[in-house]
Design a protein around this motif. Sequence first.
Motif, mmCIF file in Angstrom:
data_model
loop_
_atom_site.group_PDB
_atom_site.id
_atom_site.type_symbol
_atom_site.label_atom_id
_atom_site.label_comp_id
_atom_site.label_asym_id
_atom_site.label_seq_id
_atom_site.Cartn_x
_atom_site.Cartn_y
_atom_site.Cartn_z
ATOM 1 N N ASP A 98 -6.446 2.870 -2.248
ATOM 2 C CA ASP A 98 -5.841 2.550 -3.536
ATOM 3 C C ASP A 98 -6.807 1.677 -4.323
ATOM 4 O O ASP A 98 -7.370 0.724 -3.777
ATOM 5 C CB ASP A 98 -4.518 1.801 -3.331
ATOM 6 N N ASP A 100 -6.184 -0.497 -6.484
ATOM 7 C CA ASP A 100 -5.627 -1.839 -6.628
ATOM 8 C C ASP A 100 -4.522 -2.018 -5.602
ATOM 9 O O ASP A 100 -3.344 -1.805 -5.886
ATOM 10 C CB ASP A 100 -5.085 -2.047 -8.046
ATOM 11 N N SER A 102 -2.924 -4.394 -4.592
ATOM 12 C CA SER A 102 -1.843 -5.321 -4.960
ATOM 13 C C SER A 102 -0.680 -4.594 -5.623
ATOM 14 O O SER A 102 0.430 -5.140 -5.710
ATOM 15 C CB SER A 102 -2.371 -6.413 -5.892
ATOM 16 N N GLN A 103 -0.915 -3.364 -6.116
ATOM 17 C CA GLN A 103 0.141 -2.600 -6.773
ATOM 18 C C GLN A 103 0.924 -1.702 -5.809
ATOM 19 O O GLN A 103 1.857 -1.019 -6.232
ATOM 20 C CB GLN A 103 -0.473 -1.725 -7.869
#
Length: 749
Positions: A98, A100, A102-103
Amino acid sequence: MKPHALAAALLLCAPFAHARDDAPAPHGSTYVPGGRIPQLQGEIAIDGKLDDAAWQGALVQEIAYDIQPGDNTPAPVKTIVRIGYTADALYVSFHATDPDPSQIRAHLRDRDAMFNDDWVGVFLDTFNDHRRGYELVVNPLGVQGDIIRDESNTNNQEDSSWDGLWQSAGQITADGYDVEIRIPFSTLRFPTGGGDQRWGISLFRSWPRDKRHQLTSHRVPRESNCFQCEWGKYEGLAGARQGRNLEVVPTLTVGQTQTRDAAGDPWRSNDTSIEPGLDVSWAPSPAMTLNATINPDFSQVETDQLQLNINNSFALFYQEKRPFFLEGADYFTSQFNVLYTRQIADPDYGLRVTGRTGSGAYGAIVARDATTLLLVPGVLGSGFRQLDQKADVAVGRYRYDLNTHFSVGAIGTFRRGDAYANSVAGVDARWQQGSHTVTTQVLRSQSEYPQDIVGLYGDALGADATPSGTAWRAEYAFGNRNWNFSAWHESIDPGFRADLGFMGQVGYDKSLLGGGHSWYRDDQAFNRIDLYADFDITHRYDGQLLERELEARLSAQGPKQSGMGLHGLTRTRFWRGRLYDERYADVNGSFRPTGNLQLGAFLQVGTLLDLAAERTGRRTMLDVWGNANVGRGIALDWDLMRQRMHRDGGTAFTATVLNAGGSWQFDPRQRLRLTLQGSEVTRNQALYVDSVNQTARDWAAQMVYSYKVNPRTAVYAGASYGAFMDDDHPDLFGNTRSVFVKLSYGWQP
């Protein structure tokens, strides 16, 4: 360290290196899914860490395509999948990167409650017949969801009520997340023989961000009417075995309920209920399952969602939740709903067999029911009644596939008691090729009823104590990339009865013509727009017009995982000797302002008939709903619906229904769930000729703690409380309360 020593050290470490590296999976236009699934060498620990040496010998695949909202475009994120097997289980691993991390959306949830998260999954068509499949999915924290897919069931292709026994684990990493899955062959049904298998397999990833991206290992043309037909083809698995495949599940349910009829009355306690039970499941071959149950525990752990039967003349439908009937339920589906297993209300015992052959599928149920629950049908309404007597129940279903396009089937349901009998038998067929699908079914019933039941349907359907009749239906459907069309007709005689099904309306003929168009706007904010319209007409068996209806619907998919729709309807409706004109419009929408919050609303306004008063008025209905996640383990949900009928210068009725709840998942096994339900109905007596109840209110609360080792081994403990008021009891008072403990243990000798 010398260069050659460093190289030797790296070679020694290689078997234990991260098996999720940038694997040499085929990519881009050269990628063709499928291949031979190899037998793994060595042990694999299902811990979410892809460091076991055995993964190095697995078949490497890639989830390469975005099929929604994309049109088989390159997947926006990379997912490497490895597949292999041992003699007793299939192994699958996912390395999901991914941009990011954190998403990533990942929460601790109960089973089958994580589909709004990020997840990956493997879909299996073990008979490679494009009919029935397994969907096993896992979120980044290892929470499982499993579904039985019935490609031939247009009303409910995915049924999440099935719970298989399999292992999974997941973990979020610095560049995404990893998942490991072990599926024992004893959990699956597949062809016998022990030689090479040929399975259809889809590798799937859900990537929910501004839009929910559906990513697969294979292309899925938008014009396809058979998702399962597009799955990749995989060979191998020689020597796969199920072992003994015997499971024994003893259960014990202990509970007590107290009730009272009025405020101030003493509570009446029922005797403490202690109900032991036993379920046995055995698969003598990989393609057949036998189930037996003695004094089965058919209690429901959690309550049904509250529905309010206001301004509605037909009985309400509730989903089956009892484990014995859920497993293999798809084997008994047909175009008419002739088997609704909640009609088998309180069985003393049950026997079931389900299985597959090289050219079809079959299922049978035999049970002894301690009571006889009837759905008494009518032309304009229906309702449930109960006969205080035992009944013998038998159900049989068989489907034969002449080829991949054409299948025929037969179904029969039979129930018999004292001065009571109902038999239904029929045949059906389905043909599907390309954009075209044709289905048909014909049923015949013969019944015998006691006089009190005859009195309930006699006025509308004739006072025949031994009614008989035919029901039939035929449909043609067309669907391609942008266009869809359907035309169907069904006819049900006034003497037709399907007492083990859910067919509340009889004595009518109905025809429908409908069609629509879809616009795909790839890479746009609103990426899909759908327009649909249909016209239907219904006549009573004597030719009386019952309904003539024209409706249209416009819907769109947009940013923030939003969906919105506009719908309008106009119809002429028959009720108690007269025709009435109704028309209304409604708008609905939902979206996710954040990954942890979903909001939705539905508003309907129009002229509708107040059934109790036999007069039309302006009805407004508003429904607001949503769900929210707090941290990893807390989930909240709510649904508040309110409707109001304004006519003849006043408000005839107002009705409000609330379903709300919250759960706290402490860890993958422990969960605490609180459910709140309430309703209130007020009517203005001055606007009704007949006497009506002017105020009715009730509410209920339930709390359940559960500890689940797996779907078969679990502990539940709960309590509930309910309160009620109406015109005869003007003060809200508690009228029911209960406590229970339920234990089950899955033993596999």
